[in-house]
Every structure is written in structure tokens, then in C-alpha cells.
Design an enzyme around this catalytic site. Structure first.
Site, PDB file in Angstrom:
ATOM      1  N   PRO A  47       0.825  -1.219   0.000  1.00 48.26           N
ATOM      2  CA  PRO A  47       0.000   0.000   0.000  1.00 48.26           C
ATOM      3  C   PRO A  47       0.861   1.273   0.000  1.00 48.26           C
ATOM      4  CG  PRO A  47      -0.343  -1.296   2.021  1.00 48.26           C
ATOM      5  CD  PRO A  47       0.592  -2.073   1.156  1.00 48.26           C
ATOM      6  N   ASP A 205      57.207  -0.908 -17.027  1.00 52.74           N
ATOM      7  CA  ASP A 205      58.177   0.174 -17.256  1.00 52.74           C
ATOM      8  C   ASP A 205      59.216   0.209 -16.146  1.00 52.74           C
ATOM      9  OD1 ASP A 205      57.346   1.429 -19.473  1.00 52.74           O
ATOM     10  OD2 ASP A 205      56.409   3.130 -18.471  1.00 52.74           O
ATOM     11  N   LYS A 227      62.542   1.600 -19.926  1.00 56.45           N
ATOM     12  CA  LYS A 227      63.345   2.536 -20.703  1.00 56.45           C
ATOM     13  C   LYS A 227      64.312   3.255 -19.779  1.00 56.45           C
ATOM     14  CE  LYS A 227      59.416   3.612 -23.623  1.00 56.45           C
ATOM     15  NZ  LYS A 227      58.298   4.530 -23.673  1.00 56.45           N
ATOM     16  N   GLY A 258      54.740   3.974 -15.205  1.00 58.65           N
ATOM     17  CA  GLY A 258      55.043   4.919 -14.126  1.00 58.65           C
ATOM     18  C   GLY A 258      54.077   6.093 -14.165  1.00 58.65           C
ATOM     19  N   GLY A 259      53.723   6.609 -13.010  1.00 56.61           N
ATOM     20  CA  GLY A 259      52.884   7.808 -12.937  1.00 56.61           C
ATOM     21  C   GLY A 259      51.512   7.590 -13.528  1.00 56.61           C
ATOM     22  N   ASP A 260      51.073   8.529 -14.344  1.00 57.09           N
ATOM     23  CA  ASP A 260      49.780   8.440 -15.018  1.00 57.09           C
ATOM     24  C   ASP A 260      50.014   8.092 -16.484  1.00 57.09           C
ATOM     25  OD1 ASP A 260      46.699   9.535 -14.789  1.00 57.09           O
ATOM     26  OD2 ASP A 260      47.557   9.847 -16.778  1.00 57.09           O
ATOM     27  N   THR A 288      50.459  11.108 -10.854  1.00 57.67           N
ATOM     28  CA  THR A 288      51.564  11.499 -11.728  1.00 57.67           C
ATOM     29  C   THR A 288      52.757  12.038 -10.930  1.00 57.67           C
ATOM     30  OG1 THR A 288      52.237  12.891 -13.568  1.00 57.67           O
ATOM     31  CG2 THR A 288      50.540  13.805 -12.139  1.00 57.67           C
ATOM     32  N   MET A 334      61.493  14.529 -17.551  1.00 64.11           N
ATOM     33  CA  MET A 334      62.564  14.189 -18.497  1.00 64.11           C
ATOM     34  C   MET A 334      63.426  15.420 -18.782  1.00 64.11           C
ATOM     35  SD  MET A 334      60.274  11.809 -21.076  1.00 64.11           S
ATOM     36  CE  MET A 334      58.821  12.852 -21.132  1.00 64.11           C
ATOM     37  N   GLY A 363      62.179  10.400  -6.698  1.00 64.41           N
ATOM     38  CA  GLY A 363      61.103  10.663  -5.748  1.00 64.41           C
ATOM     39  C   GLY A 363      60.595   9.380  -5.107  1.00 64.41           C
TER      40      GLY A 363
HETATM   41  N1  SAH Z   1      53.725   9.194 -17.008  1.00 70.57           N
HETATM   42  C1  SAH Z   1      54.719   9.542 -16.019  1.00 70.57           C
HETATM   43  C2  SAH Z   1      55.839  10.336 -16.631  1.00 70.57           C
HETATM   44  C3  SAH Z   1      56.659   9.582 -17.634  1.00 70.57           C
HETATM   45  S1  SAH Z   1      58.027  10.496 -18.246  1.00 70.57           S
HETATM   46  C4  SAH Z   1      54.046  10.298 -14.877  1.00 70.57           C
HETATM   47  O1  SAH Z   1      52.870  10.683 -14.973  1.00 70.57           O
HETATM   48  O2  SAH Z   1      54.698  10.444 -13.832  1.00 70.57           O
HETATM   49  C5  SAH Z   1      59.313   9.958 -17.188  1.00 70.57           C
HETATM   50  C6  SAH Z   1      59.726  11.093 -16.293  1.00 70.57           C
HETATM   51  O3  SAH Z   1      58.894  11.135 -15.137  1.00 70.57           O
HETATM   52  C7  SAH Z   1      61.113  10.960 -15.698  1.00 70.57           C
HETATM   53  O4  SAH Z   1      62.094  11.395 -16.629  1.00 70.57           O
HETATM   54  C8  SAH Z   1      61.029  11.891 -14.539  1.00 70.57           C
HETATM   55  O5  SAH Z   1      61.087  13.226 -14.953  1.00 70.57           O
HETATM   56  C9  SAH Z   1      59.630  11.631 -14.051  1.00 70.57           C
HETATM   57  N2  SAH Z   1      59.554  10.651 -12.943  1.00 70.57           N
HETATM   58  C10 SAH Z   1      58.766   9.572 -12.890  1.00 70.57           C
HETATM   59  N3  SAH Z   1      58.883   8.943 -11.705  1.00 70.57           N
HETATM   60  C11 SAH Z   1      59.774   9.657 -11.002  1.00 70.57           C
HETATM   61  C12 SAH Z   1      60.333   9.530  -9.705  1.00 70.57           C
HETATM   62  N4  SAH Z   1      59.983   8.532  -8.882  1.00 70.57           N
HETATM   63  N5  SAH Z   1      61.218  10.458  -9.296  1.00 70.57           N
HETATM   64  C13 SAH Z   1      61.564  11.477 -10.081  1.00 70.57           C
HETATM   65  N6  SAH Z   1      61.087  11.631 -11.318  1.00 70.57           N
HETATM   66  C14 SAH Z   1      60.199  10.743 -11.780  1.00 70.57           C
END
Ligand code: SAH
Length: 409
Positions: A47, A205, A227, A258-260, A288, A334, A363
């Protein structure tokens, strides 16, 4: 003498099948949402209904008959019945009618004699589809929930294996481009962990979180395409080809970067290569290094009153003209090989030669090191200290906020 009701968890396909739910309260709401999500045709007889049920009615996802339960005829054609009216007598009647019609009935108010129960569930969506784990502790749904939560936690952390044991029926695998963060395993997303747990192949990577890769089970194939600057063991074209070929062999592939993946990571090219071959691709963002590595040195890329924005740019080529105002941060990835040239260009383009610059090497590694100078001094300083890639270069007044560090002996 046991106190928990035994029973066999069973997976049922409700899509396109009628489920009748008697009652309109929060318990009904929770359950009918699950039924509707499975694609069931749901009819609610009550209901009144609570707001959550009403939402589903308004969305046109279920049918609501606003009246009292009238008898067995209400259950006609149902594959499953659910009753949670708040009135034990009504629930008993519904359960008894379902019983006489031989329809499974979840009686939410009678854990001991209900003919069916809905277990607590945890689901992980993999590119192949969902993997569901059910927990059932008859008569103690709280216990089932606790068990479910523990399993769910393991799934989210990638602590439980999710690899397929049977070949994919269409023979086509998948690719996930997973941002691994700046190299430390704590900065990989939960989604990244889930996909790693489901991968047959991991293409990795140099700057991806290596510790995680080392913990992968023995059955997972790891392909290292790492690389180093000026030295590319596996060219991008070949990496693209590996991703496509492994997926075409019917394997689940995580490309751990690595990173984004989409920040100077060539993720767009990898995605396009997969899509060109009709391979499903998921892109999982990562933390990143452009933001995280400065942060690891105490430097916020923006800061109220200091910097209103930032630009991330590769230091691999001559850098373009960028905003030169003091309130704009420039982050170079880089950027080590050509640091002198880049600093010079920034000044030529109008940046104050006294602008502070920080170079943060490695880092998040135990050997992380920050070198601080200005646009006019940083190249000589970096050379003197033997600065090496990987490193992030930060240009701007935010560098003054860097955490002071002890000089290495
Ligand atoms: N896609 C990655 C970047 C790739 S280019 C991102 O978003 O982080 C690779 C560069 O990332 C390196 O030459 C350096 O400049 C930086 N990098 C990535 N990891 C790092 C770390 N742990 N410490 C310092 N620089 C870093």
C-alpha cells in the site's frame, strides 16, 4: 546443536524473469535494487513504499501495485518472491502461498524457515565481467556481512587471485593501461591492484612500482620494456605490438606504467593501437610524478598567494613559450639532460633568472634528493652534484616551500 541455518548458495539468472516483492520498506528497497540491477522484471505489491523504492518506480525500473497483498494470485508467474512487509502474519501468508506454488521465497522476517536467502555479496568488475563472492551465515546476516567485508577488502587490495583458469570463449583478451604512480607501491590505485590480480601478463616500465611486480605469483608473465634515458630497449611500436599480440592470444594484459598513463606516458598511443585491433582497453589513471614528486619534497605545485597554476612539460625538447608570471609553476619531466638549455630558454622567454628551481631525483625512493638553485644557477649546481634521471624539475616561487633537508655527507 547448530544455531545457523544451513543452505546451499545458488547463482540464479533473473534477467527478464518476474520477481514479486511484497512490502515497500528499506529491506525491500535494498533487495529490489539488486534484482533490478540483474535485469529482473520486478513487481512491488504494497500500500505504501519508501523513498528508495519510489525512486526506482519514478525511473521506470519496476512496477508498483499500491495495495495490500491479496493472495496467491499476486504471485502468478513469478520465479522468485520476496516478502518483507513488517507484518509477520502477512509474510507468513506470502511464504505459504509461494510454497504451495513451489516458488522460492525470501521471507525477510523468518530466517529459520525461509526457503531462500540472499547472501552478502562482493563483486569485482574485471574486463571479462564480474566475479562475485557470496557469504551466507543462516540466521546471522551480520556475520555474513563481516565475512563479506573481509573478502571484499582482499579483493580491493588485489590480495586475492582473480586470474581466469579457463580460456576466454572468444579467444580475445584485454588490455588495461594502469598508472602505477611514481614508483612506490602505496600510490597504486585500488582499481590498479584489482586488475593486476586478474592479469595473465604484466608489461612493465622502469619507473613503475617494481616491488609490486616482484610480488606477482609465479604464473604471471612479466615483460620488462623498461626505458632508460637515451637508451630505449623496446621501441614504442614494439610495445604496442606486444600489447596487441598478447591480448589476441586471449590473455589479460596489464600495462603497468610509471605515474599516469596519459601524462607524457604515451598511453594514448597504446590505447589507439589496441582499439585499432578491436581489443578492449581500460585506462586506469595514476598519481603522476609531476605532482607527487614535488610533493614528496614538500613542494605544492600551487599555493594560495604564490602560484595559481602550473604547466607540465617535457624537458626532452626545446620548451615552448609558457606563462612567465611569478604566479605560475613550471614542472619539467625528463628534464635533466637538457636542463641548462631549458633554464636558458625560460629566461629568454621572460622568466626572472632569480626564479627558484628545485630538482628532485628518485622521488619516494630512500635515496630521494633535492637540489635547489635558481634559473641562473641550477644547471651548474646539478652538474656539480651529479644529478641524474629520473628527476622532476620545478620552477617557481613554490620551491621556497620545500622541506629543508640535511645535506648528504
Ligand atoms: N607518465 C609519467 C611520466 C613519464 S616520463 C608520470 O605521470 O609520472 C618519465 C619522467 O617522469 C622521468 O624522466 C622523470 O622526470 C619523471 N619521474 C617519474 N617517476 C619519477 C620519480 N619517482 N622520481 C623522479 N622523477 C620521476
Amino acid at each position: 546443536m547448530g544455531h545457523l541455518t544451513p543452505g546451499l548458495p545458488l547463482v540464479v539468472r533473473l534477467a527478464g524473469r518476474l520477481v514479486v516483492a511484497v512490502g515497500g520498506g528499506p529491506v525491500t528497497a535494498r533487495r529490489v535494487r539488486a534484482f533490478v540491477d540483474e535485469g529482473a522484471d520486478v513487481r512491488v505489491v504494497s500500500p505504501w513504499v519508501c523513498e528508495d523504492v519510489l525512486d526506482l518506480v519514478r525511473e521506470g525500473r519496476l512496477e508498483w501495485q499500491a495495495r495490500e497483498y491479496a493472495g496467491a494470485a499476486d504471485l502468478d508467474g513469478a520465479w522468485l518472491v520476496h516478502t518483507a512487509t513488517g507484518d509477520v502474519l502477512v509474510d507468513r501468508r506470502v511464504a505459504a502461498d509461494a510454497q504451495s506454488l513451489r516458488i522460492w521465497c525470501v521471507d525477510a522476517t523468518d530466517a529459520a524457515s525461509t526457503t531462500a536467502s540472499v547472501p552478502a555479496r562482493a563483486t569485482v568488475e574485471l574486463p571479462d565481467g564480474p566475479v562475485t563472492v557470496a557469504a551466507y551465515a543462516g540466521g546471522d546476516p551480520g556475520l555474513a556481512t563481516v565475512v563479506r567485508d573481509a573478502v571484499e577488502d582482499g579483493l580491493r587490495r588485489g590480495a586475492l587471485p582473480l586470474r581466469r583458469t579457463r580460456p576466454r570463449p572468444d579467444g580475445l583478451g584485454w588490455v588495461a593501461l594502469v598508472g602505477g604512480g611514481p614508483g612506490t607501491d602505496g600510490l597504486l590505485t585500488a582499481r590498479g591492484h584489482e586488475l593486476l590480480a586478474g592479469a595473465d601478463v604484466v608489461v612493465v616500465d622502469r619507473l613503475a612500482p617494481r616491488a609490486l611486480v616482484e610480488r606477482l605469483p609465479a604464473g604471471v608473465r612479466v615483460i620488462d620494456v623498461g626505458k632508460t634515458p637515451g637508451h630505449h630497449p623496446v621501441p614504442q611500436e614494439a610495445i604496442n605490438a606486444i600489447l596487441v599480440e598478447e591480448a589476441q592470444r586471449g590473455l589479460g594484459v596489464v600495462r603497468l606504467k610509471g605515474g599516469d598513463p596519459f601524462v607524457l606516458g604515451r598511453g594514448g598511443e597504446e590505447r589507439a593501437a589496441c582499439e585499432a585491433h578491436g581489443i578492449p582497453v581500460e585506462v586506469v589513471p595514476g598519481v603522476t610524478s609531476a605532482i607527487a614528486v614535488p610533493a614528496a619534497a614538500g613542494i605544492p605545485v600551487t599555493h594560495r598567494g604564490v602560484a595559481r597554476g602550473f604547466t607540465v612539460v617535457t624537458g626532452h625538447d626545446d620548451i615552448p613559450t609558457l606563462p612567465t608570471g611569478g604566479d605560475h609553476t613550471v614542472v619539467l619531466l625528463m628534464g635533466i639532460t637538457r636542463l641548462a638549455r631549458t633554464a636558458e630558454l625560460l629566461v629568454l622567454h621572460g622568466r626572472d633568472p632569480e626564479t627558484p628551481v628545485a630538482v628532485i631525483e628518485r622521488g619516494f625512493a630512500p635515496t630521494q634528493r633535492t637540489t635547489i638553485g635558481t634559473l641562473s644557477t641550477i644547471a651548474a649546481l646539478a652538474a656539480e652534484r651529479g644529478v641524474q634521471a629520473p628527476a622532476v624539475v620545478v620552477v617557481g616561487d613554490v620551491v621556497r616551500l620545500a622541506t629543508p633537508q640535511d645535506e648528504p655527507a
